[in-house]
Design a protein around this motif. Structure first.
Motif, mmCIF file in Angstrom:
data_model
loop_
_atom_site.group_PDB
_atom_site.id
_atom_site.type_symbol
_atom_site.label_atom_id
_atom_site.label_comp_id
_atom_site.label_asym_id
_atom_site.label_seq_id
_atom_site.Cartn_x
_atom_site.Cartn_y
_atom_site.Cartn_z
ATOM 1 N N GLN A 1 0.835 -1.195 0.000
ATOM 2 C CA GLN A 1 0.000 0.000 0.000
ATOM 3 C C GLN A 1 0.871 1.246 0.000
ATOM 4 O O GLN A 1 1.964 1.256 0.560
ATOM 5 C CB GLN A 1 -0.904 0.031 1.243
ATOM 6 C CG GLN A 1 -1.756 -1.198 1.435
ATOM 7 C CD GLN A 1 -2.872 -1.287 0.403
ATOM 8 O OE1 GLN A 1 -3.303 -0.265 -0.145
ATOM 9 N NE2 GLN A 1 -3.346 -2.498 0.122
ATOM 10 N N ARG A 2 0.368 2.319 -0.599
ATOM 11 C CA ARG A 2 1.140 3.559 -0.643
ATOM 12 C C ARG A 2 0.823 4.491 0.512
ATOM 13 O O ARG A 2 1.557 5.455 0.751
ATOM 14 C CB ARG A 2 0.890 4.279 -1.969
ATOM 15 C CG ARG A 2 1.392 3.491 -3.177
ATOM 16 C CD ARG A 2 1.254 4.321 -4.436
ATOM 17 N NE ARG A 2 2.043 5.528 -4.358
ATOM 18 C CZ ARG A 2 1.760 6.648 -5.044
ATOM 19 N NH1 ARG A 2 0.684 6.689 -5.832
ATOM 20 N NH2 ARG A 2 2.534 7.717 -4.922
ATOM 21 N N LEU A 3 -0.267 4.216 1.228
ATOM 22 C CA LEU A 3 -0.612 5.037 2.392
ATOM 23 C C LEU A 3 -0.951 4.114 3.554
ATOM 24 O O LEU A 3 -1.936 3.382 3.501
ATOM 25 C CB LEU A 3 -1.793 5.959 2.086
ATOM 26 C CG LEU A 3 -2.355 6.744 3.281
ATOM 27 C CD1 LEU A 3 -1.279 7.641 3.891
ATOM 28 C CD2 LEU A 3 -3.566 7.581 2.869
ATOM 29 N N VAL A 4 -0.130 4.165 4.584
ATOM 30 C CA VAL A 4 -0.344 3.363 5.787
ATOM 31 C C VAL A 4 -0.271 4.298 6.987
ATOM 32 O O VAL A 4 0.713 5.027 7.158
ATOM 33 C CB VAL A 4 0.710 2.242 5.928
ATOM 34 C CG1 VAL A 4 0.496 1.464 7.222
ATOM 35 C CG2 VAL A 4 0.656 1.309 4.725
ATOM 36 N N GLY B 1 5.895 7.901 -7.399
ATOM 37 C CA GLY B 1 7.103 7.463 -6.705
ATOM 38 C C GLY B 1 6.959 7.273 -5.212
ATOM 39 O O GLY B 1 7.328 6.221 -4.665
ATOM 40 N N PRO B 2 6.434 8.267 -4.458
ATOM 41 C CA PRO B 2 6.464 8.186 -2.995
ATOM 42 C C PRO B 2 5.484 7.174 -2.409
ATOM 43 O O PRO B 2 4.397 6.947 -2.934
ATOM 44 C CB PRO B 2 6.070 9.607 -2.555
ATOM 45 C CG PRO B 2 6.204 10.454 -3.772
ATOM 46 C CD PRO B 2 5.948 9.556 -4.937
ATOM 47 N N THR B 3 5.894 6.573 -1.291
ATOM 48 C CA THR B 3 5.010 5.823 -0.401
ATOM 49 C C THR B 3 4.958 6.598 0.903
ATOM 50 O O THR B 3 5.991 7.079 1.383
ATOM 51 C CB THR B 3 5.547 4.406 -0.161
ATOM 52 O OG1 THR B 3 5.541 3.693 -1.403
ATOM 53 C CG2 THR B 3 4.691 3.655 0.856
ATOM 54 N N VAL B 4 3.761 6.725 1.492
ATOM 55 C CA VAL B 4 3.588 7.633 2.619
ATOM 56 C C VAL B 4 3.078 6.893 3.859
ATOM 57 O O VAL B 4 1.882 6.620 3.977
ATOM 58 C CB VAL B 4 2.616 8.781 2.265
ATOM 59 C CG1 VAL B 4 2.566 9.802 3.408
ATOM 60 C CG2 VAL B 4 3.024 9.461 0.964
#
Length: 326
Positions: free
Chosen positions: A28-31, A132-135
């Motif tokens: 997941q990209r937002l946790v 690109g980013p995972t947050v």
């Protein structure tokens, strides 16, 4: 260029939680890690992304949002932390999103609860426009965005984990807990403090001057007194009591400095502490001694910053208040 951060001390316990957070961030990209104050959300998130970033060669940037006063200051603060400056006429959020578009970075937004709406806007835009980013984020409550995976962080799952944390911090103070009786008392103390890492850290700060048995005995008396008087919700009582007791055990100069430090939010440079907090009973020598005392008692921590190797930064007090409730 985005650089990885570094963790200050050995991480203790939470093997299952680490695996769960790392696994979630791989998918997941937002946790978002939620939980009560002092439960260890920030350290768990930082440890998980450092390990994940190290294995995958990804940059890790942690942005402490506690000093950010309002939503309008959020985007500039995050952009600055990543080394971005907007020199165009374009909206800062749009320019920042473009700049971050292809950067493979784990961007930790720590302590989002007081700027939650601003975080929602920033993260929604980043996830939609920058692949690109995972947050990973930490917050008292979720951001409430689609696709957000929420992991609730509980107190340390076993008293032995809390005891190991206590022993690790005691060793740093030069007062190792090695005897079987000390270990049993450490387990009992961890259970008494409900496995809350911040409460355990504060209790460990007293081991420079007291035995673990004395610390346990005093806290037991204070907790019993707090329970008799119904001071605060039961689930917060151990932390509140530990903070109050830690405050009482400080020397007068340390309590005065603690009160003056409460004007700051987040990290503060050592020279700023000297400029703002000195005066009256806190002359140069007294201020230095009080800082050392608060650091020894785990009320604050000090670290060197890569950009200013000759200066030391004094972190904010864990409580952020001048007279902690008992």
């Amino acid at each position: 260029m985005i650089h990885s951060s570094a963790l200050p001390s050995r991480f203790v316990g939470r093997a299952e939680e680490l695996a769960a957070v790392a696994g979630s961030l791989s998918e997941q990209r937002l946790v978002t890690l939620t939980g009560v104050g002092g439960v260890g959300k920030s350290r768990l998130a930082s440890e998980a992304v450092e390990r994940l970033g190290h294995r995958g060669g990804r940059a890790v940037v942690r942005v402490d949002l506690w000093p950010v006063q309002n939503d309008k200051l959020l985007v500039p603060a995050v952009a600055h932390a990543l080394g971005f400056a907007n020199h165009s006429a374009t909206d800062t959020l749009e320019a920042f999103t473009r700049w971050l578009h292809d950067q493979d970075v784990l961007l930790v937004l720590d302590s989002c609860e007081h700027v939650r709406l601003g975080c929602r806007t920033l993260v929604a835009r980043l996830l939609a426009a920058a692949p690109g980013p995972t947050v990973p984020t930490t917050s008292r409550e979720p951001l409430g965005l689609p696709g957000e995976q929420v992991i609730e962080v509980a107190p340390l799952p076993a008293p032995t984990d809390g005891a190991e944390l206590l022993r690790a911090r005691a060793a740093l103070l030069g007062t190792p807990l090695v005897s079987p009786e000390d270990v049993r008392t450490a387990v009992r103390l961890s259970r008494r403090l409900e496995g809350i890492p911040l409460a355990i850290e504060l209790a460990a700060g007293q081991l420079a001057d007291r035995t673990v048995e004395q610390v346990d005995r005093h806290l037991r008396s204070r907790l019993e007194l707090a329970a008799d008087h119904g001071n605060g919700p039961a689930r917060h009582r151990a932390l509140r009591t530990t903070i109050g007791w830690s405050h009482e055990l400080c020397e007068p100069a340390e309590r005065l400095l603690w009160a003056r430090l409460s004007v700051f939010r987040g990290d503060v440079a050592a020279d700023t502490v000297q400029q703002v907090c000195a005066g009256g009973p806190l002359g140069a020598e007294a201020l230095a001694a009080a800082l050392a005392g608060l650091e020894r008692k785990s009320v604050l921590s000090r670290r060197r910053t890569p950009s200013r190797p000759d200066r030391r930064n004094a972190a904010r007090t864990p409580t952020g208040c001048s007279a902690p409730p008992t």
